[in-house]
Scaffold this motif. Sequence first.
Motif, PDB file in Angstrom:
ATOM      1  N   GLY A 140       0.868  -1.093   0.076  1.00 13.57           N
ATOM      2  CA  GLY A 140      -0.073   0.091  -0.065  1.00 13.57           C
ATOM      3  C   GLY A 140       0.848   1.181   0.020  1.00 13.57           C
ATOM      4  O   GLY A 140       0.743   2.240  -0.750  1.00 13.57           O
ATOM      5  N   ASN A 141       1.849   1.155   0.883  1.00 12.57           N
ATOM      6  CA  ASN A 141       2.957   2.211   0.766  1.00 12.57           C
ATOM      7  C   ASN A 141       3.457   2.710  -0.498  1.00 12.57           C
ATOM      8  O   ASN A 141       3.659   3.563  -0.934  1.00 12.57           O
ATOM      9  CB  ASN A 141       3.905   2.201   1.869  1.00 12.57           C
ATOM     10  N   LEU A 142       4.004   1.376  -1.071  1.00 14.04           N
ATOM     11  CA  LEU A 142       4.714   1.740  -2.350  1.00 14.04           C
ATOM     12  C   LEU A 142       4.297   1.224  -3.556  1.00 14.04           C
ATOM     13  O   LEU A 142       4.183   2.035  -4.638  1.00 14.04           O
ATOM     14  CB  LEU A 142       6.217   0.927  -2.112  1.00 14.04           C
ATOM     15  N   GLU A 143       3.890  -0.108  -3.615  1.00 15.42           N
ATOM     16  CA  GLU A 143       3.435  -0.532  -4.915  1.00 15.42           C
ATOM     17  C   GLU A 143       2.453  -0.100  -5.557  1.00 15.42           C
ATOM     18  O   GLU A 143       2.142   0.228  -6.653  1.00 15.42           O
ATOM     19  CB  GLU A 143       3.476  -2.278  -5.068  1.00 15.42           C
ATOM     20  N   ALA A 194      -2.107  -5.192  -4.926  1.00 15.43           N
ATOM     21  CA  ALA A 194      -2.377  -5.155  -3.516  1.00 15.43           C
ATOM     22  C   ALA A 194      -2.308  -6.933  -3.305  1.00 15.43           C
ATOM     23  O   ALA A 194      -1.788  -7.302  -2.337  1.00 15.43           O
ATOM     24  CB  ALA A 194      -3.791  -4.828  -3.249  1.00 15.43           C
ATOM     25  N   SER A 195      -3.135  -7.716  -4.084  1.00 10.80           N
ATOM     26  CA  SER A 195      -3.005  -9.195  -4.102  1.00 10.80           C
ATOM     27  C   SER A 195      -1.883  -9.795  -4.140  1.00 10.80           C
ATOM     28  O   SER A 195      -1.437 -10.466  -3.357  1.00 10.80           O
ATOM     29  CB  SER A 195      -4.080  -9.721  -5.041  1.00 10.80           C
ATOM     30  N   PRO A 228      -4.953 -11.537   6.624  1.00 17.31           N
ATOM     31  CA  PRO A 228      -4.543 -11.121   5.419  1.00 17.31           C
ATOM     32  C   PRO A 228      -5.695 -11.057   4.229  1.00 17.31           C
ATOM     33  O   PRO A 228      -5.634 -10.167   3.557  1.00 17.31           O
ATOM     34  CB  PRO A 228      -3.536 -12.294   4.898  1.00 17.31           C
ATOM     35  N   VAL A 229      -6.743 -11.858   4.591  1.00 14.76           N
ATOM     36  CA  VAL A 229      -7.811 -11.682   3.769  1.00 14.76           C
ATOM     37  C   VAL A 229      -8.786 -10.673   4.040  1.00 14.76           C
ATOM     38  O   VAL A 229      -8.957  -9.746   3.208  1.00 14.76           O
ATOM     39  CB  VAL A 229      -8.876 -13.095   4.003  1.00 14.76           C
ATOM     40  N   ILE A 230      -9.030 -10.265   5.395  1.00 12.04           N
ATOM     41  CA  ILE A 230      -9.824  -8.896   5.574  1.00 12.04           C
ATOM     42  C   ILE A 230      -9.269  -7.558   5.101  1.00 12.04           C
ATOM     43  O   ILE A 230      -9.674  -6.761   4.556  1.00 12.04           O
ATOM     44  CB  ILE A 230     -10.399  -9.133   7.027  1.00 12.04           C
ATOM     45  N   ASN A 231      -7.778  -7.813   5.316  1.00 12.50           N
ATOM     46  CA  ASN A 231      -7.105  -6.535   5.433  1.00 12.50           C
ATOM     47  C   ASN A 231      -6.704  -6.304   3.861  1.00 12.50           C
ATOM     48  O   ASN A 231      -6.535  -5.189   3.319  1.00 12.50           O
ATOM     49  CB  ASN A 231      -5.454  -6.642   6.108  1.00 12.50           C
ATOM     50  N   GLY A 232      -6.675  -7.596   3.072  1.00 10.35           N
ATOM     51  CA  GLY A 232      -6.140  -7.295   1.553  1.00 10.35           C
ATOM     52  C   GLY A 232      -7.498  -6.882   0.907  1.00 10.35           C
ATOM     53  O   GLY A 232      -7.195  -6.039   0.047  1.00 10.35           O
TER      54      GLY A 232
END
Length: 391
Positions: free
Chosen positions: A25-28, A137-138, A232-236
């Motif tokens: 989120g910060n970079l890519e 993201a994914s 990771p699912v809910i945050n992703g």
Amino acid sequence: LQHWDVFKYVTEVFILVPALLGLKGNLEMTLASRLSTAANIGQMDTPKELWKMITGNMALIQVQATVVGFLASIAAVVFGWIPDGHFSLAHAVLLCASSVATAFIASLVLGMIMIGVIIGSRKMGINPDNVATPIAASLGDLITLALLSGISWGLYKELESKAYVNPLVCAFFISLLPIWVIVAKRNSATREVLYSGWEPVIIAMAISSVGGLILDRTVSDPNFAGMAVFTPVINGVGGNLVAVQASRISTYLHMSGVPGDSPGTAPRKCPSPCSTFFSPDVNSRSARVLFLLVVPGHLVFLYTIHSMQGGHTTLTLIFIVFYMTAALLQVLILLYIADWMVHWMWGRHLDPDNFSIPYLTALGDLIGTGLLALSFHVLWLIGDRDSDVGD
């Protein structure tokens, strides 16, 4: 992975997980948003312009990845040491080496993929805003988690027999920093971000690390071990959806001028929820579509986790209700904040492509992890125990 030795005996690695997964989120995703805007407004049409954008941006994210990876490891050491009062220098160096190496390699691989996706999208006539940020993201989650677990496991194995390997890895990646700084500094497309783009990246890393502390404290309790697979699912999902929305609003504003200009509709100081979700505006329509994707998206993920027998949690109806409530609430809050934040930054002469997505994805990590932990605690309190929550 939560049962690997390195995760069991160096539990601070859990604190690194949201911070390093948040790097996408910060970079890519910021890179994807920045290049999508450049592609949409015609700044990547000639081979010379394209090469200039690629080299500058790749050098920039290597600088940011190395520095943020190093700072994330310090945050993990501090957050791990404060509650327990126990400090291990060997574990601290292991965290530093794992974090810096993971951040560097993941950013290099993902940056190259992003550039390929954006160039391909332009050639096929697809809006890169709709494609690049979700792929960043994914893939970011998958590649970063695989690298972090593989590298930390390898370095953990070398800890006793070859103690010099960890500091050597750390020193190698940090020594490359001056090269990337020089390349990014010489490029007019990235020079400004090199100087001004640190605040959101570092604050976002700190916010994600707080989410990591919540994860570490919760997963370390055997009663709530089942939470690890859903985090990771809910945050992703939350990060994906809000990044698409922020990138779209940013491109929409860029098409009407430069940051600080007042577009057709003046930047809103604090929009009402009705204008964010129910107005005929193009960005409101996309907010509704993205919000409606939450339930079918999560149902697919829950079914996949269940069919692969991942984690420790039986998918009872009450668990699905609590989980879906947390996921919907997370995305609702994020989409509303995105609508306010992108317009607010635009009005303050800040480019939302560089500043908004790090904050939004980090808030997504914190809100998602917090609501998920709360859901597991409530499920435990109302008696949904043993076979359902934890081992």
